[in-house]
Scaffold this active site. Structure first.
Site, PDB file in Angstrom:
ATOM      1  N   PHE A   1       6.716   1.684  -4.533  1.00 26.77           N
ATOM      2  CA  PHE A   1       8.133   1.881  -4.201  1.00 26.77           C
ATOM      3  C   PHE A   1       8.678   3.262  -4.576  1.00 26.77           C
ATOM      4  O   PHE A   1       9.756   3.649  -4.145  1.00 26.77           O
ATOM      5  CB  PHE A   1       9.030   0.787  -4.823  1.00 26.77           C
ATOM      6  CG  PHE A   1       8.802  -0.569  -4.236  1.00 26.77           C
ATOM      7  CD1 PHE A   1       9.248  -0.867  -2.956  1.00 26.77           C
ATOM      8  CD2 PHE A   1       8.120  -1.553  -4.946  1.00 26.77           C
ATOM      9  CE1 PHE A   1       9.025  -2.127  -2.394  1.00 26.77           C
ATOM     10  CE2 PHE A   1       7.888  -2.806  -4.396  1.00 26.77           C
ATOM     11  CZ  PHE A   1       8.346  -3.102  -3.120  1.00 26.77           C
TER      12      PHE A   1
ATOM     13  N   HIS B   1      11.201  -9.394   0.582  1.00 23.15           N
ATOM     14  CA  HIS B   1      10.950  -7.963   0.411  1.00 23.15           C
ATOM     15  C   HIS B   1      12.255  -7.175   0.558  1.00 23.15           C
ATOM     16  O   HIS B   1      13.122  -7.550   1.355  1.00 23.15           O
ATOM     17  CB  HIS B   1       9.936  -7.492   1.466  1.00 23.15           C
ATOM     18  CG  HIS B   1       9.319  -6.179   1.154  1.00 23.15           C
ATOM     19  ND1 HIS B   1       9.936  -4.972   1.463  1.00 23.15           N
ATOM     20  CD2 HIS B   1       8.147  -5.864   0.559  1.00 23.15           C
ATOM     21  CE1 HIS B   1       9.153  -3.985   1.064  1.00 23.15           C
ATOM     22  NE2 HIS B   1       8.058  -4.490   0.513  1.00 23.15           N
TER      23      HIS B   1
ATOM     24  N   ASP C   1       0.849  -1.196   0.000  1.00 23.01           N
ATOM     25  CA  ASP C   1       0.000   0.000   0.000  1.00 23.01           C
ATOM     26  C   ASP C   1       0.880   1.241   0.000  1.00 23.01           C
ATOM     27  O   ASP C   1       2.096   1.149   0.204  1.00 23.01           O
ATOM     28  CB  ASP C   1      -1.039  -0.011   1.132  1.00 23.01           C
ATOM     29  CG  ASP C   1      -0.448   0.182   2.514  1.00 23.01           C
ATOM     30  OD1 ASP C   1      -1.181   0.664   3.384  1.00 23.01           O
ATOM     31  OD2 ASP C   1       0.718  -0.165   2.746  1.00 23.01           O
TER      32      ASP C   1
END
Length: 225
Positions: free
Chosen positions: A82, A192, A69
């Site tokens: 990002f 991640h 989000d």
């Protein structure tokens, strides 16, 4: 978010998503989001909610990078996962992405620039699963309908396109793999890039060179990362 009852989304996307955009689910989501903008500080600015779609029309999509989000601090989020708005320094996850690009492609990145619009214009669709957030309140618009919308977007790209690279970083993004046909697309998975997990396999994943090798193989122009 829309004007004249038409959703403010790029025409090609409007066409391929028309069934979903006219659904009750989406109408409910639209109503919720409009009310939130009226009563709270919401990021990104309403005109940037669908920015990823405008910068990367459906027919131009060759890479999909999936985020969760939007950034929830002032002036950062501008509609691309990002990425941060012009003049904002890259957050930690993006710095790690730059670090991996440098190591993988032997390129020098400018750590003062966090705006990834140049990637989007080359066909890198920078999609967050949730497209809005309340200021300073991460994941505040989770389970309000955005995920159903963006799942439909991912599945539509998979179904109606060929030889797209889907880049899934972190468990949340990787959970979307079920929406993608791996027989006609390349799926790249890694932890991640956040400081909490980057050293658990994100750094060293070589996704940027793997992506370009695949695009080259299918006669597509490579991305200038």
């Amino acid at each position: 978010m829309s004007s004249n009852n038409r959703i403010n989304i790029e025409p090609e996307w409007q066409d391929v998503l028309k069934d979903y955009l006219s659904s009750e689910s989406f109408k409910k989501l639209s109503t919720f989001v409009k009310e939130e903008y009226k009563s709270k500080t919401i990021f990104p600015n309403s005109e940037n909610v669908f920015k990823a779609f405008w910068l990367t029309p459906f027919s131009k999509v060759k890479v999909v990078i999936l985020g969760q989000d939007p950034y929830h601090d002032i002036g950062q989020a501008h509609g691309l996962c990002f990425s941060v708005a012009e003049g904002k320094n890259p957050p930690p996850s993006l710095k790690n992405i730059y670090k991996e690009i440098e190591n993988d492609l032997n390129l020098k990145k400018d750590y003062k620039i966090g705006n990834l619009e140049a990637w989007a214009k080359q066909g890198v669709f920078l999609l967050n699963a949730i497209l809005t957030v309340v200021a300073h309140s991460p994941a505040s618009h989770r389970d309000k309908g955005w995920e159903e919308f963006t799942d439909t977007v991912i599945k539509t790209v998979s179904d109606k396109n060929e030889h797209v690279v889907f880049i899934l970083w972190g468990n949340y993004a990787r959970s979307k793999k079920v929406l993608i046909d791996s027989t006609k697309h390349l799926i790249l998975e890694a932890p991640h890039p956040s400081p909490f997990s980057a050293y658990a396999g994100f750094l060293g994943c070589k996704h940027f060179s793997k992506c370009n090798d695949y695009l080259k193989k299918w006669g597509k122009r490579t991305v200038e990362w």
